[in-house]
Write an enzyme that holds these catalytic residues in place. Structure first.
Site, PDB file in Angstrom:
ATOM      1  N   GLU A 280       3.071  44.777  39.916  1.00 47.60           N
ATOM      2  CA  GLU A 280       2.296  46.285  40.211  1.00 47.60           C
ATOM      3  C   GLU A 280       1.492  46.277  41.470  1.00 47.60           C
ATOM      4  O   GLU A 280       1.455  47.249  42.174  1.00 47.60           O
ATOM      5  CB  GLU A 280       1.656  46.429  38.963  1.00 47.60           C
ATOM      6  CG  GLU A 280       1.286  47.775  38.838  1.00 47.60           C
ATOM      7  CD  GLU A 280       0.622  48.318  37.306  1.00 47.60           C
ATOM      8  OE1 GLU A 280       1.174  47.492  36.418  1.00 47.60           O
ATOM      9  OE2 GLU A 280       0.087  49.193  37.115  1.00 47.60           O
TER      10      GLU A 280
ATOM     11  N   GLU B  23       3.760  47.107  44.199  1.00 50.14           N
ATOM     12  CA  GLU B  23       4.197  48.375  44.276  1.00 50.14           C
ATOM     13  C   GLU B  23       2.939  49.141  45.005  1.00 50.14           C
ATOM     14  O   GLU B  23       3.309  49.940  45.568  1.00 50.14           O
ATOM     15  CB  GLU B  23       4.443  48.661  42.767  1.00 50.14           C
ATOM     16  CG  GLU B  23       5.222  50.208  42.729  1.00 50.14           C
ATOM     17  CD  GLU B  23       5.325  50.742  41.479  1.00 50.14           C
ATOM     18  OE1 GLU B  23       5.228  50.023  40.461  1.00 50.14           O
ATOM     19  OE2 GLU B  23       5.537  51.992  41.147  1.00 50.14           O
TER      20      GLU B  23
ATOM     21  N   CYS C 213       1.450  50.392  31.444  1.00 45.38           N
ATOM     22  CA  CYS C 213       1.592  49.258  30.618  1.00 45.38           C
ATOM     23  C   CYS C 213       1.273  49.715  29.203  1.00 45.38           C
ATOM     24  O   CYS C 213       1.691  49.379  28.170  1.00 45.38           O
ATOM     25  CB  CYS C 213       0.623  48.098  30.755  1.00 45.38           C
ATOM     26  SG  CYS C 213      -0.508  48.299  31.716  1.00 45.38           S
TER      27      CYS C 213
ATOM     28  N   SER D 168       3.494  54.045  37.883  1.00 46.51           N
ATOM     29  CA  SER D 168       4.250  52.735  38.469  1.00 46.51           C
ATOM     30  C   SER D 168       5.532  52.611  37.622  1.00 46.51           C
ATOM     31  O   SER D 168       5.526  52.751  36.506  1.00 46.51           O
ATOM     32  CB  SER D 168       3.322  51.438  38.036  1.00 46.51           C
ATOM     33  OG  SER D 168       3.936  50.375  37.952  1.00 46.51           O
TER      34      SER D 168
ATOM     35  N   LYS E 147       3.913  50.265  20.547  1.00 50.28           N
ATOM     36  CA  LYS E 147       4.577  49.401  21.119  1.00 50.28           C
ATOM     37  C   LYS E 147       5.981  49.395  20.212  1.00 50.28           C
ATOM     38  O   LYS E 147       7.117  48.986  20.730  1.00 50.28           O
ATOM     39  CB  LYS E 147       4.043  48.232  21.036  1.00 50.28           C
ATOM     40  CG  LYS E 147       3.021  47.843  22.347  1.00 50.28           C
ATOM     41  CD  LYS E 147       3.801  47.495  23.638  1.00 50.28           C
ATOM     42  CE  LYS E 147       2.854  47.172  24.813  1.00 50.28           C
ATOM     43  NZ  LYS E 147       2.566  48.497  25.608  1.00 50.28           N
TER      44      LYS E 147
ATOM     45  N   GLU F 168       7.966  51.996  22.017  1.00 51.50           N
ATOM     46  CA  GLU F 168       8.383  51.321  23.371  1.00 51.50           C
ATOM     47  C   GLU F 168       9.640  50.527  23.121  1.00 51.50           C
ATOM     48  O   GLU F 168      10.438  50.443  23.732  1.00 51.50           O
ATOM     49  CB  GLU F 168       7.341  50.682  24.105  1.00 51.50           C
ATOM     50  CG  GLU F 168       7.695  50.208  25.269  1.00 51.50           C
ATOM     51  CD  GLU F 168       6.766  49.325  25.775  1.00 51.50           C
ATOM     52  OE1 GLU F 168       5.388  49.547  25.762  1.00 51.50           O
ATOM     53  OE2 GLU F 168       7.001  48.104  26.369  1.00 51.50           O
TER      54      GLU F 168
ATOM     55  N   GLU G  66      16.023  52.968  27.543  1.00 54.86           N
ATOM     56  CA  GLU G  66      16.185  52.778  28.675  1.00 54.86           C
ATOM     57  C   GLU G  66      15.277  51.365  29.037  1.00 54.86           C
ATOM     58  O   GLU G  66      15.383  50.585  30.254  1.00 54.86           O
ATOM     59  CB  GLU G  66      15.225  53.666  29.514  1.00 54.86           C
ATOM     60  CG  GLU G  66      13.780  54.082  29.239  1.00 54.86           C
ATOM     61  CD  GLU G  66      13.578  55.184  28.598  1.00 54.86           C
ATOM     62  OE1 GLU G  66      14.450  55.242  27.429  1.00 54.86           O
ATOM     63  OE2 GLU G  66      12.502  55.691  28.330  1.00 54.86           O
TER      64      GLU G  66
ATOM     65  N   CYS H  81      -6.886  48.026  24.821  1.00 54.48           N
ATOM     66  CA  CYS H  81      -5.944  47.344  23.995  1.00 54.48           C
ATOM     67  C   CYS H  81      -6.591  46.818  22.603  1.00 54.48           C
ATOM     68  O   CYS H  81      -6.329  46.866  21.600  1.00 54.48           O
ATOM     69  CB  CYS H  81      -4.982  46.305  24.316  1.00 54.48           C
ATOM     70  SG  CYS H  81      -3.988  46.928  25.601  1.00 54.48           S
TER      71      CYS H  81
END
Lengths: 511, 168, 590
Positions: free
Chosen positions: C280, C283, C300, C320, C359, C362, C367, C505
């Site tokens: 990251e 990036e 994230c 990102s 999550k 996710e 993908e 989190c």
């Protein structure tokens, strides 16, 4: 002089009827007499002179004082002193305030608000403009039931006409006072008659009541100071301004001044609206204004206050119609529904009817109302179905009293009233249902027994009508009903053209 | 019943135009109920598509709109029949036998409260007091009030409407 | 501050003015029982459990909303109040299943605790109950209507804190339910699956989708290599489920317990957090050099990613392309690590222990799947689920000796630890980006501007003479607010961190239920968890991701360089618009 004029006019239009003789019309003064769609008619009858008077001769404080001194109390149900509300709203410092008219008339059996708006819409426009001037509001909202299309049309026209005549809008009648108003439609929720639910509904939300405080006078519509009165209250304002506080307070009794419009309905000869001075007795309104009970039946109870009220008995007929006396007797003034009940009605069933109504209209926000009324209704239903258990009446009382004291809003706080008042006044009927499985008024279907008497000619109409196959008999011979098969639907009874079926309810042996 | 005349696109356009006017006013969110009234008037009932449209145009979440639409009994969430029958269940009507009228209708039409016949001809609802207590018991069919009903009278009215439809 | 005098249970007290009766009673040590009340949400006074008697008032008043005033005489514990509360609670329970013993919230249920506190001992008014209906359409959240008591906290947290409004009340009276629009399933709604509703639900009406049985079954599967990874926030919260005060770092106990449960390897999501930072930060530097859109926004938080796709599709190019640390770890385990131990990816099962319910969604994103279409992360369980598994397996968690995470994917830096707190990813990224860009050490690596509990934070840092402006938002409501600013003024920031859950989190939707037994909703809880993470960062000898030796080795042996070909294949992904499109309510009218 003024009152005389209207009484004369009434006699002229409607003839000298007993129905009107005992009435005194303030809120309904123009209803039926003027063309509600013609502003000139209203003005010709003295309309908007009160607004002109406050704008030219009175300060806002004067207006508040006049309303306060008149002793006018809210006509929507609870009877809160109107002047105190006005004063509280006027006191608030805020750049934006509202006046609101509660026209979400919801009590089943009451239709005075509709009649006033349909018959005299300008009286509301004028009353609200005066109120707005008194409290310093510049915007008004009428919350009106969508179920009243004619009232919507007429009030809309009245507002538009008033704008054209500069009775609404900027610098009304060349004064510094600017005020305009709009109609917002309800959408079929009884609870929106509760003032905080009503404001939520105007704001486009679910009509769920808010907790108070803050009161609307401090933080109401859009969290701004708001003066909220009901239609009939607003309709009284112009007359009070014109004739003075003293005139108004000379009508009525003690703490209840002026008149109240009642909608007479049920088992009474003259149904319809009657505006009577406070302090008249129930007996007078039922027997003189209302013409008594038709078909030679006996009076059993009078229900006032709609689903929030209670049932009063024969022995209470000399109760005066004023806020305190009705409350003391165990009912309430309410918005003016008055249902007369004769001996053919079952009081347990009547209580169940009202509870079914409030249960289906509960908004669901607070637990006592949402869950508690449902349980009360279940208990009542099993009582009327002949499945009542010893102790059920006490459970109804326990739940009812808790719901009254713990609910969030007026709907829940008053919903148990019809049940509690019928238990108080007709406990024996409840006990008969519970203990003896009997309905003396022959209303509760599950407690009935259908039998065929000797008038039967054997036409078989009942046999064909019976969905349970419980009726036997050969054509042209007397038929019989097998009680163990009978589901007590009453179809045979309705199908018989010879009065050959008896409907009875007798005390069952106690186990 | 304008839904029979206009196509959906036209209805949607009218709803959008109506909302566009509303958005010019103060506190546009507060007009949600007004908009839903209009949408129902134009579309006959509040379909999911219509509520989605209102949501996007007014910037109000669909869950909020659904909450409002299901709170108020006036809003219909399913298509309704050509003749919308509302049986008044107000006190006066109740005392004078409204439930018998309701029962008769249930039998005659073969539907329950809030339902519509298969031929889309009749819908039936219970109504709160419609303020015609003097004529109790009453029912409203579309905008017309029928008073002093008996089981026979209401049956006759239904049959008459049915016949009218057949001859059309 | 002004004070007033008031009587509570016949004793006179001097109390700060402007308080509600409930707050006043709290201040003198009387906790009035309560249910729908929540200190972070608007007050509706609907449950009526907190009623008290006030002399001179006809009815009981709800203490949560009623202001206390001079001379008021309040009674909190009279027979009448106690009886009414009992009746009200009974009414709630009469419309609630009697299956406490078989309920996932047995022992950690607020309603159950309340019944015990109030002393409900008989049931008098039973009748029909709410219809049975379970919406388990989403991989993250289950809505069981039967257990809902309509307190409305979920509706409020979703609209007032998260500004998502995925659910609301529908119908009315006894038929009231809390549902997504059109009574549709959660999976078809705008719900971001952040799980904040689960955190505030007092019963089991809203819960995470439970995968503990699947994981137990997996642990008994001899054919699989079972690999666990643990998110940073799990270690500072799990203790609460065992009665250990908030803010104790239990990472060694967790690693030990997971081994006792039967995992073959226990890795640390902090390792892959370091990896995320490598990618990251690189990036960011690339985008700052004109390759790609600015501001760059972090990716994230799974709840945020779903919110992005439904509420801010216009910002997809700003986000990102880095996968989350969880998904990076799973990907690396099934490639690099699988090679190392000589196993096929299909022989490996990844279980992620997360503070998060989003999550779970996710993990099922197509993908993010492996080349053969199987998921990289096989199961995700929450902190709560792990705590239960530990208890259920009879592991004496409190008294474990503890052990280290396994090498090599268990090694991490302080920068990765603070991923669990709002602002942590930003801070970690700056530490690495600065040093990668300038080749000079960052003098003060505690970047306090992005620390703290505020919903939106701003700061800036100079890198090679250029001012880099950053912003941090936690909670989706705050994120919407920040992004509104960004849409109006796209030049304002270069780098933005967004976490879906308030506080980051550590406040995730999968964390232990707080305050069930004592003080409800201790606001200090989340900050205690945060403190523990910052302390752990401070104590770590390595505090910069790019100095993690295991990370350096991973690039040497496998990945090559950040943003290289392999990185793109295994560590990056793309997002696309999803429907229904969400509506963001404007902050306040006018």
């Amino acid at each position: 002089m003024e009152k005389q004029l209207f009484t004369d006019k009434f006699s002229y239009v409607f003839g000298d009827q007993k129905f009107f003789k005992k009435q005194k019309r303030i809120a309904l003064k123009n209803c039926g007499l003027i063309d509600p769609e013609n502003i000139d008619d209203y003005i010709y009858a003295g309309g908007y002179t009160a607004l002109a008077k406050v704008l030219t001769e009175m300060t806002p404080e004067d207006v508040v004082k006049t309303v306060k001194d008149s002793g006018l109390r809210g006509r929507g149900g609870a009877g809160f002193p109107t002047g105190i509300k006005w004063e509280a709203t006027a006191k608030q410092q805020n750049d934006e305030k509202f006046v609101v008219c509660n026209a979400d008339e919801g009590d089943p059996g009451a239709f005075m608000d509709r009649s006033i708006i349909e018959g005299d819409p300008h009286s509301i426009v004028e009353g609200m403009a005066i109120g707005a001037y008194a409290v310093g509001a510049s915007k008004g909202v009428v919350y009106l039931r969508a179920e009243y299309p004619l009232a919507i049309k007429r009030l809309q026209k009245a507002i538009e006409d008033a704008r054209k005549e500069n009775l609404l809008g900027n610098n009304i009648l060349e004064s510094n006072f600017s005020f305009d108003m709009e109609i917002r439609l309800g959408a079929g929720a009884f609870v929106c008659g509760e003032e905080t639910a009503l404001m939520n509904s105007i704001e486009g939300k679910r009509g769920m009541p808010r907790t108070r405080p803050p009161f609307p006078a401090v933080s109401g519509l859009f969290a701004k100071p708001t003066l909220l009165n009901n239609v009939e209250t607003w309709a009284n304002i112009s007359s009070i301004i014109i004739n003075g506080a003293e005139w108004f307070s000379s009508i009525g009794v003690d703490k209840s001044k002026g008149t109240k419009v009642f909608a007479l309905a049920g088992k009474i000869t003259n149904t319809g609206l009657a505006e009577i001075p406070m302090g008249m007795t129930l007996r007078e309104i039922i027997y003189e204004v209302g013409g008594g009970i038709p078909n030679g039946k006996k009076f059993k109870a009078v229900q006032t206050g709609g689903p929030s009220g209670g049932c009063l008995t024969e022995s209470m007929l000399d109760t005066k119609i004023d806020y305190e006396s009705l409350t003391k007797a165990g009912s309430i003034m309410g918005s003016g529904g008055m249902i007369i009940i004769d001996e053919t009605a079952c009081m347990v069933n009547i209580a169940k009817f009202f509870l079914e109504f409030t249960q289906s209209e509960s908004c669901g926000k607070c637990v006592p109302c949402r869950e508690g009324i449902k349980r009360m209704l279940e208990i009542l239903t099993r009582i009327t179905d002949g499945e009542g258990k010893t102790g059920d009446i006490e459970k109804l009382e326990e739940l009812g009293n808790m719901i009254k004291k713990a609910s969030l809003c007026g709907l829940g706080q008053s919903a148990p009233n019809p049940v509690l008042s019928t238990i108080k006044n007709f406990r024996q009927e409840y006990e008969e249902h519970v203990e003896q499985k009997m309905c003396r008024s022959l209303v509760c279907e599950k407690l009935l027994t259908y039998t065929i008497n000797d008038k039967c000619i054997g036409c078989s109409a009942c046999r064909r009508a019976c969905p349970a196959g419980a009726i036997a008999g050969l054509p042209k011979e007397p038929h019989t009903i097998h009680q163990e098969l009978c589901i007590k639907c009453g179809k045979c009874y309705r199908s018989c053209k010879f009065h050959a079926i008896d409907k009875t309810s007798v005390a069952k042996e106690q186990k | 019943m304008t839904s029979h005349i206009h196509n959906q696109e036209e209805i949607n356009k009218q709803i959008k135009d109506f909302i566009a006017e509303i958005l010019k006013q103060d506190r546009p969110d507060s007009h949600l109920i007004t908009v839903l009234h209009k949408a129902q008037e134009l579309n006959g009932y509040l379909s999911r598509e219509v509520m989605d449209l209102v949501s996007q145009e007014m910037n109000i979440p669909t869950s909020t709109i659904w909450g409002v639409a299901t709170f108020y009994h006036y809003f219909k969430l399913n298509p309704i029949g050509k003749y919308n029958i509302s049986v008044c269940m107000g006190t006066a009507c109740y005392v004078k036998g409204a439930s018998e009228i309701l029962e008769t209708l249930k039998e005659e039409l073969g539907i329950g409260v809030g339902e519509t016949t298969e031929d889309m001809l009749f819908s039936m609802h219970e109504a709160r007091c419609i303020g015609a207590c003097g004529l109790a018991p009453v029912a409203m069919i579309n905008d017309k009030i029928y008073g002093e009903l008996t089981p026979k009278k209401i049956t006759d009215i239904i049959n008459k409407l049915r016949k009218e439809e057949e001859t059309k | 501050m002004n004070t007033i005098k008031a009587f509570i249970n016949d004793k006179e007290y001097t109390i700060d003015s402007g308080l509600t009766i409930m707050q006043a009673c709290d201040s003198i040590g009387i906790k009035i029982p309560r249910l729908c009340y929540h200190p972070k949400l608007s007050i509706s006074s609907g449950c009526r459990i907190c009623i008290v008697e006030v002399e001179g008032m006809r009815n009981f008043v709800a203490s949560c909303s009623y202001p206390i005033s001079e001379g008021m005489k309040i009674h909190t514990n009279t027979d009448a109040v106690r009886k009414a509360r009992k009746d009200i609670l009974e009414l709630i329970l009469d419309n609630h299943p009697k299956d406490c013993n078989a309920c996932v919230r047995d022992e950690v249920c607020e309603l159950q605790q309340l019944a015990s506190t109030i002393g409900l001992r008989e049931r008098k008014f039973e009748g029909v109950r709410r219809e049975k209906y379970v919406d388990d359409s989403s991989p993250s959240i289950v809505n069981n209507h039967e257990k809902c008591i309509l307190c409305g906290r979920c509706v409020k947290v979703c609209s007032q804190i998260q500004n998502i409004s995925a659910i609301d009340y529908a119908n009315r009276g006894f038929d009231t339910v809390i549902v997504p629009a059109f009574n549709d399933k959660i999976a078809n709604s705008v719900c971001t699956l952040c799980g904040q509703c689960v955190n505030v639900c007092p019963t089991a009406a809203l819960t995470e989708k439970n995968y503990t049985q699947d994981v137990f079954a997996l642990l008994n599967d001899k054919t699989k290599i079972k690999i666990a990874q643990v998110a940073p926030s799990v270690r500072v919260a799990i203790g609460e489920a065992f009665g250990i005060p908030a803010g104790n770092n239990m990472e060694r106990e967790i690693a030990h317990a997971l081994k006792l449960l039967g995992f073959d390897y226990v890795f640390d999501s902090q390792f892959s957090a370091d990896l995320t930072i490598m990618e990251e930060a690189s990036e960011l530097l690339e985008r700052l050099n004109g390759k790609g859109k600015l501001p760059m926004i972090t990716s994230c938080s799974s709840g945020w990613m779903k919110a992005l796709e439904q509420f801010h599709p216009d910002l997809i190019d700003n986000v990102s392309t880095c996968k989350s640390p969880m998904s990076m770890m799973s990907s690396i385990v099934k490639t690099y690590f699988a090679d190392k131990i000589g196993r096929k990816p299909s022989e490996i099962a990844n279980v992620a222990i997360m503070c998060c319910v989003a999550k779970k969604y996710e993990a099922k994103r197509p993908e993010l799947a492996m080349e053969d279409g199987t998921p990289a992360t096989d199961y995700v369980i929450t902190t709560r689920e792990l705590a239960w598994m530990i208890k259920s397996a009879g592991i004496d968690f409190k008294n474990l000796k503890g052990q280290d995470f396994d090498a090599p994917l268990g090694l991490s830096t302080g920068a990765a630890t603070i991923f669990g707190v709002t602002g942590g990813v930003m801070e970690a990224a700056i530490r690495t980006a600065y040093e990668l860009a300038t080749k000079k050490p960052l003098e003060n690596i505690d970047i306090t501007a992005v620390r703290g509990n505020e919903g939106i934070k701003e700061g800036s840092i100079e890198i090679n003479g250029k001012e880099i402006r950053v912003a941090v938002a936690s909670g989706l409501g705050n994120a919407h607010k920040l992004l509104e600013i960004v849409k109006k003024d796209p030049e304002r920031y270069h780098f933005i961190e967004i976490m879906a859950c308030p506080g980051g989190c550590i406040g995730g939707g999968g964390q232990p239920y707080s305050g069930i037994r004592d003080l409800p909703f201790d606001p200090k809880l989340v900050s205690e968890r945060a403190k523990a993470l910052y302390k752990s960062d401070e104590l770590n000898k390595i505090r910069r991701s790019h100095e993690n030796p295991a990370i350096i080795k991973l690039y040497d042996e496998f990945l090559g360089k950040p943003l290289g070909e392999k990185s793109h294949k295994y560590l990056h992904t793309h997002y696309k618009q999803k429907f229904p499109k969400g509506i963001i309510r404007k902050s306040k009218e006018k």
